[in-house]
Design a protein around this motif. Structure first.
Motif, mmCIF file in Angstrom:
data_model
loop_
_atom_site.group_PDB
_atom_site.id
_atom_site.type_symbol
_atom_site.label_atom_id
_atom_site.label_comp_id
_atom_site.label_asym_id
_atom_site.label_seq_id
_atom_site.Cartn_x
_atom_site.Cartn_y
_atom_site.Cartn_z
ATOM 1 N N GLY A 1 -1.955 -12.397 -2.771
ATOM 2 C CA GLY A 1 -3.399 -12.280 -2.640
ATOM 3 C C GLY A 1 -3.905 -11.114 -3.445
ATOM 4 O O GLY A 1 -3.205 -10.584 -4.318
ATOM 5 N N ALA A 2 -5.125 -10.711 -3.146
ATOM 6 C CA ALA A 2 -5.734 -9.619 -3.884
ATOM 7 C C ALA A 2 -5.011 -8.306 -3.577
ATOM 8 O O ALA A 2 -4.559 -8.062 -2.455
ATOM 9 C CB ALA A 2 -7.215 -9.514 -3.521
ATOM 10 N N VAL A 3 -4.921 -7.463 -4.577
ATOM 11 C CA VAL A 3 -4.318 -6.149 -4.407
ATOM 12 C C VAL A 3 -5.324 -5.226 -3.739
ATOM 13 O O VAL A 3 -6.459 -5.098 -4.179
ATOM 14 C CB VAL A 3 -3.897 -5.567 -5.777
ATOM 15 C CG1 VAL A 3 -3.330 -4.163 -5.607
ATOM 16 C CG2 VAL A 3 -2.868 -6.478 -6.436
ATOM 17 N N LEU A 4 -4.910 -4.585 -2.656
ATOM 18 C CA LEU A 4 -5.810 -3.683 -1.940
ATOM 19 C C LEU A 4 -5.883 -2.339 -2.661
ATOM 20 O O LEU A 4 -4.855 -1.773 -3.028
ATOM 21 C CB LEU A 4 -5.307 -3.468 -0.508
ATOM 22 C CG LEU A 4 -5.271 -4.689 0.402
ATOM 23 C CD1 LEU A 4 -4.666 -4.331 1.749
ATOM 24 C CD2 LEU A 4 -6.669 -5.261 0.579
ATOM 25 N N PRO A 5 -7.083 -1.808 -2.870
ATOM 26 C CA PRO A 5 -7.209 -0.496 -3.495
ATOM 27 C C PRO A 5 -6.785 0.602 -2.526
ATOM 28 O O PRO A 5 -6.602 0.372 -1.334
ATOM 29 C CB PRO A 5 -8.700 -0.394 -3.828
ATOM 30 C CG PRO A 5 -9.362 -1.306 -2.842
ATOM 31 C CD PRO A 5 -8.393 -2.426 -2.594
ATOM 32 N N LEU A 6 -6.647 1.818 -3.048
ATOM 33 C CA LEU A 6 -6.153 2.935 -2.250
ATOM 34 C C LEU A 6 -7.001 3.186 -1.019
ATOM 35 O O LEU A 6 -6.485 3.477 0.064
ATOM 36 C CB LEU A 6 -6.101 4.207 -3.107
ATOM 37 C CG LEU A 6 -5.126 4.219 -4.275
ATOM 38 C CD1 LEU A 6 -5.143 5.582 -4.944
ATOM 39 C CD2 LEU A 6 -3.717 3.880 -3.809
ATOM 40 N N HIS A 7 -8.331 3.084 -1.178
ATOM 41 C CA HIS A 7 -9.203 3.422 -0.053
ATOM 42 C C HIS A 7 -9.201 2.359 1.037
ATOM 43 O O HIS A 7 -9.788 2.558 2.098
ATOM 44 C CB HIS A 7 -10.641 3.643 -0.553
ATOM 45 C CG HIS A 7 -11.253 2.444 -1.207
ATOM 46 N ND1 HIS A 7 -11.110 2.193 -2.550
ATOM 47 C CD2 HIS A 7 -11.984 1.427 -0.700
ATOM 48 C CE1 HIS A 7 -11.750 1.074 -2.847
ATOM 49 N NE2 HIS A 7 -12.283 0.589 -1.742
ATOM 50 N N SER A 8 -8.529 1.218 0.797
ATOM 51 C CA SER A 8 -8.459 0.167 1.813
ATOM 52 C C SER A 8 -7.152 0.201 2.597
ATOM 53 O O SER A 8 -6.991 -0.572 3.544
ATOM 54 C CB SER A 8 -8.611 -1.214 1.155
ATOM 55 O OG SER A 8 -9.883 -1.355 0.561
ATOM 56 N N LEU A 9 -6.230 1.067 2.203
ATOM 57 C CA LEU A 9 -4.939 1.152 2.880
ATOM 58 C C LEU A 9 -4.996 2.206 3.982
ATOM 59 O O LEU A 9 -5.657 3.238 3.843
ATOM 60 C CB LEU A 9 -3.844 1.510 1.874
ATOM 61 C CG LEU A 9 -3.650 0.516 0.719
ATOM 62 C CD1 LEU A 9 -2.696 1.072 -0.321
ATOM 63 C CD2 LEU A 9 -3.132 -0.811 1.249
ATOM 64 N N VAL A 10 -4.299 1.964 5.085
ATOM 65 C CA VAL A 10 -4.309 2.878 6.227
ATOM 66 C C VAL A 10 -3.280 3.977 5.987
ATOM 67 O O VAL A 10 -2.093 3.701 5.837
ATOM 68 C CB VAL A 10 -3.985 2.127 7.536
ATOM 69 C CG1 VAL A 10 -3.974 3.107 8.710
ATOM 70 C CG2 VAL A 10 -4.989 1.010 7.764
ATOM 71 N N PRO A 11 -3.713 5.256 5.956
ATOM 72 C CA PRO A 11 -2.781 6.346 5.682
ATOM 73 C C PRO A 11 -2.195 6.944 6.967
ATOM 74 O O PRO A 11 -2.691 6.695 8.074
ATOM 75 C CB PRO A 11 -3.677 7.372 4.987
ATOM 76 C CG PRO A 11 -5.012 7.187 5.640
ATOM 77 C CD PRO A 11 -5.118 5.712 5.988
ATOM 78 N N TYR A 12 -1.141 7.718 6.796
ATOM 79 C CA TYR A 12 -0.633 8.556 7.877
ATOM 80 C C TYR A 12 -1.484 9.821 7.958
ATOM 81 O O TYR A 12 -1.934 10.345 6.936
ATOM 82 C CB TYR A 12 0.827 8.962 7.619
ATOM 83 C CG TYR A 12 1.818 7.833 7.736
ATOM 84 C CD1 TYR A 12 2.364 7.486 8.970
ATOM 85 C CD2 TYR A 12 2.223 7.120 6.607
ATOM 86 C CE1 TYR A 12 3.277 6.453 9.079
ATOM 87 C CE2 TYR A 12 3.147 6.083 6.709
ATOM 88 C CZ TYR A 12 3.669 5.755 7.951
ATOM 89 O OH TYR A 12 4.572 4.737 8.052
ATOM 90 N N GLN A 13 -1.671 10.317 9.175
ATOM 91 C CA GLN A 13 -2.372 11.578 9.384
ATOM 92 C C GLN A 13 -1.344 12.669 9.652
ATOM 93 O O GLN A 13 -0.578 12.583 10.610
ATOM 94 C CB GLN A 13 -3.351 11.465 10.559
ATOM 95 C CG GLN A 13 -4.492 10.488 10.317
ATOM 96 C CD GLN A 13 -5.462 10.443 11.487
ATOM 97 O OE1 GLN A 13 -5.169 10.943 12.562
ATOM 98 N NE2 GLN A 13 -6.622 9.839 11.267
ATOM 99 N N VAL A 14 -1.335 13.672 8.798
ATOM 100 C CA VAL A 14 -0.330 14.734 8.876
ATOM 101 C C VAL A 14 -1.048 16.061 9.101
ATOM 102 O O VAL A 14 -1.858 16.482 8.264
ATOM 103 C CB VAL A 14 0.506 14.808 7.589
ATOM 104 C CG1 VAL A 14 1.592 15.871 7.718
ATOM 105 C CG2 VAL A 14 1.120 13.447 7.271
ATOM 106 N N PRO A 15 -0.787 16.768 10.195
ATOM 107 C CA PRO A 15 -1.431 18.064 10.435
ATOM 108 C C PRO A 15 -1.032 19.099 9.389
ATOM 109 O O PRO A 15 0.089 19.088 8.875
ATOM 110 C CB PRO A 15 -0.911 18.465 11.825
ATOM 111 C CG PRO A 15 -0.452 17.184 12.452
ATOM 112 C CD PRO A 15 0.031 16.331 11.340
ATOM 113 N N PHE A 16 -1.960 19.983 9.076
ATOM 114 C CA PHE A 16 -1.688 21.042 8.107
ATOM 115 C C PHE A 16 -0.433 21.833 8.459
ATOM 116 O O PHE A 16 0.373 22.177 7.593
ATOM 117 C CB PHE A 16 -2.880 22.009 8.038
ATOM 118 C CG PHE A 16 -4.046 21.495 7.237
ATOM 119 C CD1 PHE A 16 -4.014 20.248 6.649
ATOM 120 C CD2 PHE A 16 -5.186 22.269 7.082
ATOM 121 C CE1 PHE A 16 -5.087 19.762 5.917
ATOM 122 C CE2 PHE A 16 -6.273 21.804 6.346
ATOM 123 C CZ PHE A 16 -6.227 20.547 5.769
#
Length: 315
Positions: free
Chosen positions: A157-172
């Motif tokens: 299917g269509a390639v999802l752009p970076l802003h559509s992918l769910v990222p991990y949240q990593v504390p500073f």
């Protein structure tokens, strides 16, 4: 695996040797080992290659000649033993001692007894100056695209752009930061990290971060790299890094260091984001290029498009 963070070791040869020693220390010597050295064989590059041969003591050395370049001597055991390296000295030639005997020379170089296999390639354009760097750049971009393809759905299917992918949240305060290739002021470190390619690494030291800011390393560690990712965003209010990576969660639990090097995300990943109305995320056309550290995205013009084009499709 260690993330060196640069495409050339020319400006940091000492760390390069430290990395080689670190990686080689895990070799169990139960299976054959093939070492693919760099193509840098002029000046200090040749001296560094001699250091590597002495350090690693290979049983065989395969030397590929170039069709019109005769400046490099065959890397015979005797040549490697006598020639100076970048960080090691060559042995002095044997000298005649008392009563006609021969005394061994002096030096700190080991005496490798490898077998030299000298190869003269006959394929077209072998050794053409500059082309190796261009090919390496294209292959590097393709490798990164293939790696990022693991973030996509296995369904066609269509390639999802970076802003559509769910990222991990990593504390500073869960990971330490280090920019490998240049000095960055602490006040600008978040600008450097945002939308950057990073190595996800593991350092043996415990991370003890403050709650009000990132953890910054003062030196570049030589440590295990477990994979790679993109810092998709930095959330200053909640003090979180948003990281995209295909590294599985069981390995991510071991990551406590993000190393940022001089390896850029392929331009097409940023400028080719589909379904965006208005300004493309991470890319702007209205910017002050006089600001230190800023710059335009560079296009590769070494090859004709009709001969060497490849689509930006990392499915």
């Amino acid at each position: 695996m260690v993330y060196f963070g640069q495409t050339s070791c020319e400006h940091d040869t000492e760390r390069y040797l430290d990395v080689v020693k670190y990686v080689f220390s895990s070799y169990k010597k139960e299976v054959p080992l093939v070492i693919n050295t760099m193509g840098w064989v002029k000046g200090e590059g040749l001296l560094l290659l001699i250091d590597l041969i002495r350090l690693l003591s290979p049983s065989h050395v395969v030397q590929m000649d170039v069709y019109d370049w005769k400046a490099m001597a065959p890397l015979t055991p005797e040549h490697v033993r006598l020639a100076p390296g970048l960080y090691t000295r060559g042995q002095q030639p044997a000298r005649r001692g008392p009563a006609g005997s021969w005394a061994a020379g002096e030096g700190d170089a080991a005496a490798p007894e490898h077998k030299l296999l000298y190869v003269h390639p006959e394929f077209p354009r072998a050794g053409i100056a500059g082309e190796a760097r261009v090919h390496s750049s294209i292959l590097r971009d393709m490798s990164i695209l293939g790696y990022l393809g693991q973030l996509q759905s296995p369904d066609v299917g269509a390639v999802l752009p970076l802003h559509s992918l769910v990222p991990y949240q990593v504390p500073f305060n869960a990971v330490a930061l280090r920019v490998i290739h240049t000095d960055v002021a602490p006040t600008n470190i978040m600008y450097a990290v945002n939308a950057s390619w990073v190595g996800l690494c593991r350092i043996p030291e415990e991370i003890r971060g403050q709650s009000d800011g990132p953890v910054l390393l003062t030196q570049t560690p030589v440590c295990d790299c477990l994979g790679f990712g993109i810092v998709r965003g930095v959330e200053m209010e909640r003090k979180l890094y948003h990281v995209l990576t295909p590294v599985p969660p069981e390995k991510l639990r071991l990551v406590n260091c993000l190393l940022l090097g001089n390896i850029a995300i392929p331009n097409c990943v940023l400028v080719g984001q589909q379904g965006v109305e208005g300004e493309i995320p991470y890319v702007t056309s209205d910017y002050n290029y006089s600001i230190l550290g800023s710059g335009k995205l560079k296009k590769k013009k070494h090859f004709k498009r009709r001969e060497y084009a490849f689509e930006c499709d990392y499915t």
